[in-house]
Scaffold this active site. Structure first.
Site, mmCIF file in Angstrom:
data_model
loop_
_atom_site.group_PDB
_atom_site.id
_atom_site.type_symbol
_atom_site.label_atom_id
_atom_site.label_comp_id
_atom_site.label_asym_id
_atom_site.label_seq_id
_atom_site.Cartn_x
_atom_site.Cartn_y
_atom_site.Cartn_z
ATOM 1 N N GLY A 158 0.639 -1.207 0.222
ATOM 2 C CA GLY A 158 -0.309 0.258 -0.268
ATOM 3 C C GLY A 158 1.295 1.349 -0.231
ATOM 4 C CD GLU A 189 1.003 0.898 7.253
ATOM 5 O OE1 GLU A 189 0.964 0.899 5.777
ATOM 6 O OE2 GLU A 189 0.288 0.091 7.555
ATOM 7 C CG ASP A 190 -1.242 2.070 2.805
ATOM 8 O OD1 ASP A 190 -1.212 2.009 4.088
ATOM 9 O OD2 ASP A 190 -1.977 1.167 2.143
ATOM 10 C CG ASP A 249 -9.245 0.783 8.722
ATOM 11 O OD1 ASP A 249 -10.277 1.762 9.854
ATOM 12 O OD2 ASP A 249 -9.257 -0.427 8.157
ATOM 13 C CE LYS A 276 -10.807 3.705 6.269
ATOM 14 N NZ LYS A 276 -11.653 2.533 6.094
ATOM 15 C CG PHE A 327 -12.551 0.031 1.175
ATOM 16 C CD1 PHE A 327 -12.093 -0.620 2.129
ATOM 17 C CD2 PHE A 327 -12.832 0.177 -0.156
ATOM 18 C CE1 PHE A 327 -11.352 -1.436 1.778
ATOM 19 C CE2 PHE A 327 -11.565 -0.533 -0.807
ATOM 20 C CZ PHE A 327 -10.728 -2.019 0.075
ATOM 21 N NE ARG A 344 -1.361 -2.965 -4.242
ATOM 22 C CZ ARG A 344 -1.915 -3.618 -2.961
ATOM 23 N NH1 ARG A 344 -1.920 -2.237 -1.873
ATOM 24 N NH2 ARG A 344 -2.358 -4.325 -2.625
HETATM 25 P P1 IMP Z 1 -4.935 -1.672 10.383
HETATM 26 O O1 IMP Z 1 -3.905 -2.820 10.489
HETATM 27 O O2 IMP Z 1 -5.968 -1.829 10.095
HETATM 28 O O3 IMP Z 1 -4.616 -0.499 10.791
HETATM 29 O O4 IMP Z 1 -4.863 -1.339 8.259
HETATM 30 C C1 IMP Z 1 -3.987 -1.275 8.101
HETATM 31 C C2 IMP Z 1 -3.833 -1.313 6.488
HETATM 32 O O5 IMP Z 1 -5.213 -1.798 5.860
HETATM 33 C C3 IMP Z 1 -3.537 -0.472 5.926
HETATM 34 O O6 IMP Z 1 -2.191 -0.674 5.567
HETATM 35 C C4 IMP Z 1 -3.843 -0.114 4.196
HETATM 36 O O7 IMP Z 1 -3.507 -2.031 3.588
HETATM 37 C C5 IMP Z 1 -4.752 -1.351 4.032
HETATM 38 N N1 IMP Z 1 -6.296 -0.461 4.441
HETATM 39 C C6 IMP Z 1 -7.197 0.555 5.505
HETATM 40 N N2 IMP Z 1 -8.288 1.196 5.620
HETATM 41 C C7 IMP Z 1 -8.441 0.722 3.650
HETATM 42 C C8 IMP Z 1 -8.796 1.220 2.702
HETATM 43 O O8 IMP Z 1 -9.715 2.569 2.553
HETATM 44 N N3 IMP Z 1 -8.579 0.913 1.366
HETATM 45 C C9 IMP Z 1 -7.331 0.109 1.142
HETATM 46 N N4 IMP Z 1 -6.777 -0.421 2.151
HETATM 47 C C10 IMP Z 1 -7.312 -0.310 3.026
HETATM 48 MG MG MG Z 2 -1.024 -0.946 4.107
#
Ligand code: IMP
Ligand code: MG
Length: 193
Positions: free
Chosen positions: A61, A116-117, A120, A149, A170, A183
Site C-alpha cells: 500500500g 504506511e499508507d 485504520d 482513518k 473505503f 493502486r
Molecule cells: P489496520 O491494521 O486496520 O490499521 O489497517 C492497515 C492496512 O489496511 C493499511 O495499511 C491498508 O493497506 C489497509 N486499509 C485500511 N483501510 C483501507 C481502505 O480504505 N482501502 C484500502 N486499504 C485499506
Molecule cells: Mg498498508
C-alpha cells in the site's frame, strides 16, 4: 479495469457488482496529495536535519507514498521495504496482521521512520511498533502515514506525521487497493455504491 465485489452480503443478497473506474469519486486529487507530501517532507527534513534515516516502507500500500516522499528528503537515507497483509480481499480489516516478509538490516541505534499508507484499526501500526521494539533498540522510532482513518481505530495509536484525516469510508488509489486493483491511480478515490 474491473474488480468483482460482493457488496450486499450483509442483507443476505449476493449481488455481484463490477466496480469500474466510473464508480470512483475523487476524495483527494493528485495535486493535493503531492502538496501534502511535500509539506511532510519539509517537516521530516526539519526534524532529522542531516542525520541518517532508515525508512521502512510497508508494501504494498505505501509504495506510491514512499517513493514520492523520499524524493523530498535530504538526509542520508536508507530505504527498506517490508511486506505485511491484513485486509484480505474485503472492505473490512481482519484485525490479523500477516508478516509476509520482514527482512531488515540492523536498526540498533538508528533513526527509523515507518511509512504506511493508512492507519485504520491500528493493528498493523501496533504490530510494527512492537516488532521494532522487540528486535531493536533504535535511536528513534517514528511512524508516518499518508492517511489517518481515526473513527475506525481499535488500538490506541496515532501517527507522528500524517497528511490527511479521512472518515470511515473505503478508499482506493495512490497505492491503496481493492482486491489488488486501483493502486496505480494518482488520486485517492472512494467507491460510490
Ligand atoms: P489496520 O491494521 O486496520 O490499521 O489497517 C492497515 C492496512 O489496511 C493499511 O495499511 C491498508 O493497506 C489497509 N486499509 C485500511 N483501510 C483501507 C481502505 O480504505 N482501502 C484500502 N486499504 C485499506
Ligand atoms: Mg498498508
Amino acid at each position: 479495469m474491473h474488480a468483482c465485489a460482493n457488496i450486499k452480503e450483509d442483507r443476505g443478497l449476493k449481488i455481484q457488482k463490477m466496480i469500474t473506474e466510473q464508480d470512483l469519486k475523487v476524495l483527494i486529487n493528485a495535486e493535493d496529495v503531492q502538496h501534502a507530501i511535500a509539506q511532510m517532507g519539509q517537516q521530516l527534513n526539519d526534524l532529522y536535519k542531516n542525520e541518517e534515516l532508515y525508512v521502512i516502507s510497508v508494501l504494498k500500500g505505501s509504495v506510491m507514498f514512499t517513493v514520492d516522499l523520499v524524493k523530498h528528503l535530504k538526509m542520508p537515507l536508507n530505504m527498506n521495504f517490508i511486506r505485511l497483509s491484513s485486509y484480505g480481499s474485503g472492505f473490512k480489516s481482519t484485525g490479523k496482521v500477516n508478516a509476509v516478509d520482514i527482512s531488515l538490516p540492523d536498526l540498533n541505534n538508528k533513526n527509523v521512520l515507518i511509512v504506511e499508507d493508512i492507519i485504520d484499526t491500528g493493528h498493523t501500526a501496533k504490530f510494527l511498533i512492537d516488532f521494532m521494539n522487540l528486535n531493536f533498540k533504535t535511536k528513534s522510532l517514528k511512524f508516518c502515514s499518508l492517511l489517518d482513518k481515526r473513527e475506525t481505530r481499535k488500538v490506541d495509536i496515532q501517527p507522528d506525521f500524517y497528511c490527511f484525516e479521512i472518515g470511515n469510508q473505503f478508499i482506493v488509489g495512490y497505492g491503496l487497493d481493492y482486491d489488488g486493483f486501483y493502486r496505480n491511480l494518482p488520486y485517492i478515490g472512494y467507491l460510490e455504491m
